[in-house]
Design a protein around this motif. Sequence first.
Motif, PDB file in Angstrom:
ATOM      1  N   SER A   1      18.795  21.562  95.793  1.00  0.00           N
ATOM      2  CA  SER A   1      17.821  21.431  94.702  1.00  0.00           C
ATOM      3  C   SER A   1      18.546  21.280  93.365  1.00  0.00           C
ATOM      4  N   TRP A   2      19.687  21.937  93.224  1.00  0.00           N
ATOM      5  CA  TRP A   2      20.454  21.753  91.982  1.00  0.00           C
ATOM      6  C   TRP A   2      20.875  20.283  91.829  1.00  0.00           C
ATOM      7  N   SER A   3      21.398  19.700  92.909  1.00  0.00           N
ATOM      8  CA  SER A   3      21.853  18.298  92.838  1.00  0.00           C
ATOM      9  C   SER A   3      20.677  17.363  92.554  1.00  0.00           C
TER      10      SER A   3
ATOM     11  N   SER B   1      30.161  20.904 100.324  1.00  0.00           N
ATOM     12  CA  SER B   1      28.692  20.882 100.293  1.00  0.00           C
ATOM     13  C   SER B   1      28.170  20.422  98.935  1.00  0.00           C
ATOM     14  N   VAL B   2      28.872  20.763  97.851  1.00  0.00           N
ATOM     15  CA  VAL B   2      28.444  20.285  96.523  1.00  0.00           C
ATOM     16  C   VAL B   2      28.502  18.753  96.500  1.00  0.00           C
TER      17      VAL B   2
ATOM     18  N   THR C   1      23.718  12.956  98.703  1.00  0.00           N
ATOM     19  CA  THR C   1      22.355  12.855  99.252  1.00  0.00           C
ATOM     20  C   THR C   1      21.341  12.648  98.131  1.00  0.00           C
ATOM     21  N   ALA C   2      21.599  13.283  96.992  1.00  0.00           N
ATOM     22  CA  ALA C   2      20.648  13.182  95.880  1.00  0.00           C
ATOM     23  C   ALA C   2      20.805  11.885  95.087  1.00  0.00           C
TER      24      ALA C   2
ATOM     25  N   LEU D   1      35.376  18.581  89.732  1.00  0.00           N
ATOM     26  CA  LEU D   1      34.693  17.526  90.494  1.00  0.00           C
ATOM     27  C   LEU D   1      33.971  16.631  89.501  1.00  0.00           C
ATOM     28  N   ILE D   2      34.148  15.312  89.622  1.00  0.00           N
ATOM     29  CA  ILE D   2      33.397  14.391  88.754  1.00  0.00           C
ATOM     30  C   ILE D   2      32.568  13.457  89.624  1.00  0.00           C
ATOM     31  N   GLN D   3      31.259  13.472  89.349  1.00  0.00           N
ATOM     32  CA  GLN D   3      30.305  12.599  90.035  1.00  0.00           C
ATOM     33  C   GLN D   3      29.679  11.696  88.979  1.00  0.00           C
ATOM     34  N   SER D   4      29.064  10.601  89.447  1.00  0.00           N
ATOM     35  CA  SER D   4      28.420   9.720  88.462  1.00  0.00           C
ATOM     36  C   SER D   4      27.110   9.187  89.012  1.00  0.00           C
ATOM     37  N   LYS D   5      26.267   8.745  88.090  1.00  0.00           N
ATOM     38  CA  LYS D   5      25.040   8.053  88.494  1.00  0.00           C
ATOM     39  C   LYS D   5      24.971   6.763  87.674  1.00  0.00           C
ATOM     40  N   ASN D   6      24.844   5.654  88.350  1.00  0.00           N
ATOM     41  CA  ASN D   6      24.804   4.340  87.691  1.00  0.00           C
ATOM     42  C   ASN D   6      25.943   4.193  86.689  1.00  0.00           C
ATOM     43  N   GLY D   7      27.069   4.779  87.004  1.00  0.00           N
ATOM     44  CA  GLY D   7      28.163   4.799  86.026  1.00  0.00           C
ATOM     45  C   GLY D   7      29.350   3.955  86.446  1.00  0.00           C
TER      46      GLY D   7
END
Length: 417
Positions: free
Chosen positions: A217-219, A283-284, A290-291, A349-355
């Motif tokens: 739910s956080w993600s 898992s993070v 998944t999100a 940890l670095i994640q991106s969205k549309n980046g």
Amino acid sequence: MNAEYEIRRRIDERGKITFAEFMDVALYWPQGGYYTGREPVGAQGGDFYTSPAVHPAFGALLAVQLFQMWQHMGQPSTFPVCELGAGNGLLSRDITSYAAELPSGFSAALRYVCLEQRSVDSLESGISGTSRVLADGLPFKNLQGCIISNEYLDAFPVHQVVLAGDVLKEVYVGLDGQHLVELTGELSHPGLAKRLDDLQLQLEPWQTVELNLELGSWSRNVTAALDRGFVLTIDYGRPAPDLYDPEQRHRGTLVTYHQHVQTDSPLTLIGQQDITAQVDFTSVTRAGETAGLDTLGMVTQREFLGNLHLDKLQQYLRNHSLTPQQMQANRAGITDLVRLEGLGDFKVLIQSKNGGSPNLWGLTSSPEAADLVERLPVPLLTDSHLSLPDGRNIGGETEFEVFWPFPDIASETPPDS
Ligand SMILES: C[S@@+](CC[C@H](N)C(=O)[O-])C[C@H]1O[C@@H](n2cnc3c(N)ncnc32)[C@H](O)[C@@H]1O
């Protein structure tokens, strides 16, 4: 009705509560929960310290990383950075102050929002471009910027499961007479067995592990808040195979902190001690994917700050006229940020969205970052930071040489020695 009273009331009512529910009340119950109405982190007193308190170079180099993200996004006229679980706001102060040193109008674009579920005396008030929002979670939408956190996920309540002989059981908290005790029982949630399956974990008999079921739910919340940009998460933890290795961590990683002493007795000092467990970064990462987040990479804090040229900040300390004590305190603080078996082992940890997939400076060393950092001033300790040689028994040249991670300058003799 304080946190312990509430825990006993729930146990009276239901016989037992999961360890995750116990931890949630012990940490966050509005009356007397650990994180309610106290400042556990900091230069004066507290129960533990975090990287922002250790040296402002941490915030300074995060500002440099944020600057590159802003550049990559086309230097928008506003660049929101939302810090989750911002605590006393020291990190926001260090990042926004250092942003003023960075070129191309970055500081004017930066909109720094500190999010915190509790009301605390904060250090960031009065800093332009910074605001504080009292919120449990992330109450924003359409962000085009970065969501950042330091030691936030480790403060989430965790379930504990144990392989009792050959049956998977969950750890609960119940009462034996007047004493709070740990009990085992059936799994309270199907997500627990699923997590172990997803991770393909086979526990050893009597191995205990902590599982955070709120990561999904956080993600999703983070992904929903972000239109475009990055998620930068710093915390202690490990990839699952290492975190749940029965040889090394048969009893799990749950610990408590009270006045800088680490124990593993969560059922005592309720509301007066922190309870925390290492973060399962596998898992993070998976929950993020998944999100709808892309994983750009994960490195240790030592690698991250090294890639952003912490060595140059250390090196240029000599250009400042500091007393020997100030020099030593700054040097010790910078060194502590990258100390092995300490803050240096934390993960970034670095994640991106549309980046897109930029080569981020913190993940891979680059000459551009070196050129920029070389021209920047060295951030120095203030009264809001720890002074390590005074505050803890860590000072001394031996420590400095042992822990210093940059061999190319390790042999240099510091000017005051
Ligand atoms: C270990 S402290 C770290 C504080 C700060 N980031 C630092 O590095 O010093 C964790 C912080 O997260 C906050 N927190 C935990 N759960 C939260 C939530 N759901 N929403 C907002 N803040 C939360 C706590 O109140 C606490 O201030």
